[in-house]
Scaffold this motif. Structure first.
Motif, PDB file in Angstrom:
ATOM      1  N   TRP A 491      -9.512  -5.251  -3.620  1.00 37.44           N
ATOM      2  CA  TRP A 491      -8.576  -5.720  -2.578  1.00 37.44           C
ATOM      3  C   TRP A 491      -8.686  -4.842  -1.353  1.00 37.44           C
ATOM      4  O   TRP A 491      -8.566  -3.610  -1.445  1.00 37.44           O
ATOM      5  N   ASN A 493      -7.656  -2.850   1.510  1.00 38.78           N
ATOM      6  CA  ASN A 493      -6.417  -2.182   1.914  1.00 38.78           C
ATOM      7  C   ASN A 493      -6.535  -1.845   3.412  1.00 38.78           C
ATOM      8  O   ASN A 493      -7.333  -0.993   3.796  1.00 38.78           O
ATOM      9  N   SER A 495      -4.639  -0.310   5.438  1.00 40.17           N
ATOM     10  CA  SER A 495      -4.266   1.009   5.960  1.00 40.17           C
ATOM     11  C   SER A 495      -5.329   2.059   5.662  1.00 40.17           C
ATOM     12  O   SER A 495      -5.485   3.001   6.424  1.00 40.17           O
ATOM     13  N   SER A 496      -6.076   1.888   4.579  1.00 40.29           N
ATOM     14  CA  SER A 496      -7.118   2.871   4.281  1.00 40.29           C
ATOM     15  C   SER A 496      -8.507   2.363   4.668  1.00 40.29           C
ATOM     16  O   SER A 496      -9.474   3.130   4.652  1.00 40.29           O
ATOM     17  N   ASP A 500      -9.433  -1.408  -2.876  1.00 38.17           N
ATOM     18  CA  ASP A 500      -8.704  -0.855  -4.021  1.00 38.17           C
ATOM     19  C   ASP A 500      -8.943  -1.711  -5.264  1.00 38.17           C
ATOM     20  O   ASP A 500      -9.042  -2.935  -5.170  1.00 38.17           O
ATOM     21  N   ARG A 518      -3.629   1.932  -9.736  1.00 37.60           N
ATOM     22  CA  ARG A 518      -4.482   1.641  -8.589  1.00 37.60           C
ATOM     23  C   ARG A 518      -5.611   2.666  -8.569  1.00 37.60           C
ATOM     24  O   ARG A 518      -5.384   3.851  -8.770  1.00 37.60           O
ATOM     25  N   ASP A 570      -5.084   6.763  -9.063  1.00 35.71           N
ATOM     26  CA  ASP A 570      -4.523   7.341  -7.845  1.00 35.71           C
ATOM     27  C   ASP A 570      -2.997   7.266  -7.910  1.00 35.71           C
ATOM     28  O   ASP A 570      -2.440   6.172  -7.991  1.00 35.71           O
TER      29      ASP A 570
HETATM   30  C1  LIG Z   1      -3.357   1.373   0.616  1.00 32.66           C
HETATM   31  O1  LIG Z   1      -3.935   2.666   0.573  1.00 32.66           O
HETATM   32  C2  LIG Z   1      -3.020   3.693   0.835  1.00 32.66           C
HETATM   33  C3  LIG Z   1      -3.827   4.983   0.939  1.00 32.66           C
HETATM   34  O2  LIG Z   1      -4.542   5.183  -0.259  1.00 32.66           O
HETATM   35  C4  LIG Z   1      -1.988   3.740  -0.260  1.00 32.66           C
HETATM   36  O3  LIG Z   1      -1.045   4.753  -0.010  1.00 32.66           O
HETATM   37  C5  LIG Z   1      -1.285   2.405  -0.303  1.00 32.66           C
HETATM   38  O4  LIG Z   1      -0.396   2.377  -1.405  1.00 32.66           O
HETATM   39  C6  LIG Z   1      -2.260   1.279  -0.418  1.00 32.66           C
HETATM   40  N1  LIG Z   1      -1.593   0.028  -0.299  1.00 32.66           N
HETATM   41  C7  LIG Z   1      -1.348  -0.806  -1.326  1.00 32.66           C
HETATM   42  C8  LIG Z   1      -0.577  -2.016  -0.990  1.00 32.66           C
HETATM   43  O5  LIG Z   1      -1.748  -0.574  -2.455  1.00 32.66           O
END
Ligand SMILES: *[C@@H]1O[C@H](CO)[C@@H](O)[C@H](O)[C@H]1NC(C)=O
Ligand SMILES: *[C@@H]1O[C@H](CO)[C@@H](O)[C@H](O)[C@H]1NC(C)=O
Ligand SMILES: *[C@@H]1O[C@H](CO)[C@@H](O)[C@H](O)[C@H]1NC(C)=O
Ligand SMILES: *[C@@H]1O[C@H](CO)[C@@H](O)[C@H](O)[C@H]1NC(C)=O
Ligand SMILES: *[C@@H]1O[C@H](CO)[C@@H](O)[C@H](O)[C@H]1NC(C)=O
Ligand SMILES: *[C@@H]1O[C@H](CO)[C@@H](O)[C@H](O)[C@H]1NC(C)=O
Ligand SMILES: *[C@@H]1O[C@H](CO)[C@@H](O)[C@H](O)[C@H]1NC(C)=O
Ligand SMILES: *[C@@H]1O[C@H](CO)[C@@H](O)[C@H](O)[C@H]1NC(C)=O
Ligand SMILES: *[C@@H]1O[C@H](CO)[C@@H](O)[C@H](O)[C@H]1NC(C)=O
Ligand SMILES: *[C@@H]1O[C@H](CO)[C@@H](O)[C@H](O)[C@H]1NC(C)=O
Ligand SMILES: *[C@@H]1O[C@H](CO)[C@@H](O)[C@H](O)[C@H]1NC(C)=O
Length: 717
Positions: A491, A493, A495-496, A500, A518, A570
């Motif tokens: 998926w 992500n 923001s990163s 994931d 995750r 993680d």
């Molecule tokens: C996306 O990645 C960030 C950084 O690893 C993480 O904190 C966040 O939970 C992630 N978003 C989702 C929806 O899993």
């Protein structure tokens, strides 16, 4: 036997006496050194004959006289009655639950109606096809009450080179010898009994049929119940109308499934013990001191059964070929380390037992064809541990029997991914499964993911052994759709800007919360490895790698690191190394470099430090059989060679006198993933892996007392 092993023996006769680098391994000497011998029945494991699709477990009489060990197959399954008031349509319409995942609802097959869910978990279930025992008679055709304690001079040997069990013992001063072998191309045993007691009507054979109640998750050590005779029916036919040399045919019906038992061989009379029993007694028609019979099991009527002598010759030929022409590892001959002997024994007996139990047209269940666990079903995430060793030992004929399930179940796996779960592409492989490919409902069954890359590994081994266009085409669709779903499951992500894995998923160890799991380290590495293999496949095919694959693999999330070590996933509690929740199941963190080769995003130093930490922190006393070879492979790739051997001989990783892998604290005996993983690890340690630099790179060297020789093996990835 002498003739059969001549191909190996004649070479040895010409060879110098001292083993030199180019002397052929004396395979016969090594194999026969470990022929199992018993002088009493084991209460925990049978001694077996079989062919991978069919196996017969015997007590010390060579039959199932005193202990009803199972006769099982890859084809013998049945359904229990449907839950009250339910119809086939209800089964077809079963709906599970919807769980939110990354902003959409995904339908998973669990919960829903509990009664229906349980029926679908426990059906179909694998049946014990029947019992064959020695009949001790009173001279007038009735059974005498005899127990094993009434026998003396008991001696039983399994000749691994021919697949024949010879059992001898004395009863009332008279000697009895029983030879038992299994057909290799059908589900039949051949039995030859020799005794003066046959001439006085005091000895014969009986067959009996149990009721198989499918509601038990585990049926061990025995499968089925012989006392619930009103739950099922049997009927005997003799005389005209039977196929060729079939003298008697017994049909056995449980709910809606009927299987047949066809008996032939020397002339005999057969009669039902009582109208309410499913036991039939067989007495020879002649006054001879020997009686040979064939008992053959099938889903449909047979035109004929093999002659007893044909079963013996087939057994000799197939086992001789198996030992002579596939891969071989000699750890024992030139080694002075005293551990080599036990490891060699485990290897030889595992090779035998896996051919008997784990070389069928369907993937094997954890207990093979010995007894039932998880209703006799199999687990696709275990495909690797049960079957991949065949590739390294070059038994493609045996491995190919089961690999066809991937092509067979491709369509239903495409539907699972795209119709049921709403992914846009690819096929998602099932976990707990039966021959139809249907996934047994269940939270773990639906949410596990590490079964997914397995076909990519198996296909790659196939191509390395058979570098042809045909191999590439054979696996093309499976490779393509396997990787398509892997890419789609990852998926993006925002923001990163990484892909994931999860949530929603279970890790290998099945012990984390699927809603928050995750980026687990092992699965990230396996995804990377799998997508690399799929990409190479397309390169070989001359096809362009889909950009989704390359984009996902280059941008997978980094492996989570905590205090200089890889973490299970993680965000897991940083003290997970001391939390009983997380250190009591598979230590898959050691698989990052060991089971798997080092993949692009794994650091050798961190992986080694993580494995060393797992060696001391994991609750090893709660490990499953295959964890020990996984630990060994990690030690081996990290150059801790003595430790690698130690893991393979760990006191909690046990193999009994006939080589059955003991289940230990986690599962009933046998737990065959222990044997399959042992053979995979030994192959890797002895023949090496891609990039390994020395001979037998996983074993300590000659100066430490190890002289490891191999023939016909293939390297691990
Ligand atoms: C996306 O990645 C960030 C950084 O690893 C993480 O904190 C966040 O939970 C992630 N978003 C989702 C929806 O899993
Ligand atoms: C049976 O075998 C065991 C070990 O294999 C041995 O200790 C025992 O003495 C034997 N018993 C007989 C009656 O031969
Ligand atoms: C058992 O029932 C299932 C579901 O209805 C069906 O797909 C399967 O073929 C049946 N198997 C046997 C052995 O009857
Ligand atoms: C067995 O057959 C009957 C009659 O055809 C049918 O109603 C029932 O659903 C079947 N049971 C199973 C388990 O398939
Ligand atoms: C995971 O989420 C589902 C759906 O929201 C919920 O039913 C389930 O209880 C959750 N499981 C855990 C362990 O939190
Ligand atoms: C067998 O039957 C005969 C005749 O009925 C009888 O004399 C004999 O005692 C029987 N033998 C046994 C062992 O029961
Ligand atoms: C058979 O003999 C054993 C002891 O040898 C005894 O315990 C058992 O009750 C007997 N069974 C029958 C059916 O007579
Ligand atoms: C099996 O038979 C027992 C009685 O011996 C009965 O109570 C039970 O309901 C039967 N089960 C099935 C599935 O037919
Ligand atoms: C791979 O799968 C996709 C999706 O099903 C399909 O469009 C594509 O043609 C396949 N590629 C090959 C080379 O078969
Ligand atoms: C993983 O390796 C690839 C090279 O194959 C690299 O492009 C990528 O940035 C690496 N990912 C991480 C998270 O370091
Ligand atoms: C380790 O495993 C053993 C065996 O199953 C168990 O009894 C023990 O409680 C476990 N220890 C910890 C710390 O979880």
């Amino acid at each position: 036997m002498g003739l059969l092993r001549s191909s190996v023996a004649s070479i040895l006769i010409c060879a110098p006496l001292l083993a030199s680098a180019n002397t052929r391994i004396d395979r016969y000497a090594i194999v026969s050194r470990y022929n199992p011998h018993r002088n009493a029945s084991s209460q925990t494991t049978p001694i077996q004959v079989g062919n991978g699709n069919f196996a017969f477990g015997a007590d010390v009489t060579g039959l199932q006289t005193f202990l009803p060990w199972a006769t099982m197959s890859s084809w013998g399954w049945k359904n229990d009655s449907l839950p009250a008031g339910k119809t086939q349509a209800d089964i077809d319409d079963y709906k599970g639950v919807s769980w939110p995942s990354h902003g959409r609802d995904i339908e998973y097959m669990f919960d829903g109606e509990p009664l229906m869910m349980q029926w679908m978990i426990s059906n179909p279930n694998r049946v014990n096809l029947g019992q064959v025992g020695l009949l001790f008679a009173d001279g007038n055709g009735s059974a005498a009450n005899v127990t094993e304690a009434d026998l003396s001079d008991i001696s039983q040997d399994l000749d691994l080179w021919t697949g024949i069990i010879t059992s001898s013992f004395t009863y009332q001063g008279k000697k009895i010898t029983v030879q038992t072998s299994s057909a290799q191309s059908s589900s039949a045993i051949g039995v030859t009994v020799t005794s003066p007691l046959l001439q006085t009507g005091q000895l014969g054979i009986f067959v009996d049929f149990p009721w198989n109640d499918g509601t038990n998750k585990f049926s061990a050590p025995f499968v089925g119940t012989f006392s619930m005779t009103s739950n099922h029916t049997t009927a005997l036919r003799t005389g005209n109308g039977l196929g060729g040399n079939v003298q008697a045919e017994i049909s056995h019906t449980q709910v809606n499934t009927t299987f047949l038992t066809s008996i032939g061989g020397d002339a005999f009379s057969i009669f039902r013990v009582s109208p309410s029993a499913h036991r039939y007694n067989i007495l020879p028609s002649s006054q001879s001191s020997s009686l040979s019979v064939v008992v053959s099991y099938s889903p449909a009527a047979l035109k004929s059964v093999p002659e007893p002598s044909a079963i013996e010759s087939e057994s000799k030929e197939v086992w001789n070929g198996f030992w002579s022409s596939s891969g071989f590892v000699d750890l024992y001959t030139g080694s002075t380390d005293s551990r080599a002997e036990e490891l060699q024994r485990r290897v030889i007996l595992s090779r035998y037992l896996l051919h008997v139990n784990e070389a069928g047209d369907n993937p094997p269940q954890e207990s093979g064809l010995v007894n039932n666990g998880w209703y006799g079903k199999f687990h696709m995430e275990m495909f690797f541990w049960h079957l991949c060793h065949w590739a390294l030992w070059n038994n493609w004929d045996l491995l190919d029997r089961a690999t066809g399930v991937y092509a067979e179940w491709l369509q239903s796996s495409l539907e699972r991914a795209q119709v049921q779960e709403g992914y846009t592409s690819g096929a998602r492989w099932s976990k707990m499964t039966d021959p139809t490919g249907r996934s047994a409902p269940g939270e773990i069954n639906e949410l596990l993911i590490w079964q997914q890359p397995h076909p990519l590994v198996i296909a790659t081994y196939d191509y390395r052994a058979h570098k042809t266009r045909t191999t590439l085409e054979k696996w093309k669709d499976v490779v393509n759709e396997t990787a398509n779903w892997m890419a789609d499951f990852a998926w993006f992500n925002q923001s990163s800007s990484r892909y994931d894995l999860g949530p929603t998923m279970y890790t290998v160890a099945e012990d984390t919360n699927p809603n928050i799991t995750r980026n687990p380290s092992f699965e990230l590495s396996y995804w990377r490895f799998g997508l690399d293999l799929a990409g190479e496949w397309f390169d070989h095919l001359g096809e362009k790698q889909p950009s989704a694959w390359t984009h996902v693999k280059e941008n997978l999330a980094p492996l989570p690191v905590e205090d200089g070590l890889y973490a299970v996933y993680d965000g897991i509690e940083s003290d997970f190394w001391t939390d009983p929740t997380y250190i009591n199941d598979h230590p898959s963190l050691v698989g990052l470099h060991g089971w798997l080769p080092l993949t692009a995003n794994v650091s050798l130093d961190i992986a080694k430090a993580t494995a060393d930490k797992a060696f001391t922190s994991w609750n090893i006393s709660n490990c499953w059989g295959w964890d020990f070879p996984m630990l060994a492979m990690s030690a081996a790739r990290n150059g801790e060679l003595d430790q690698a051997v130690e893991w393979l001989l760990h006191p909690l990783f046990e193999f009994d006198d006939v080589g059955m892998p003991v289940g230990g604290v986690r599962a009933p005996t046998p737990y065959f993933p222990g044997s399959g993983s042992l053979l995979y690890a030994v192959a890797m340690m002895a023949e090496g892996w891609d990039g390994s630099k020395t001979k037998a790179p996983g074993f300590p060297g000659k100066s430490e007392g190890w002289n490891v020789r191999t023939e016909g093996m293939s390297q691990a990835l």
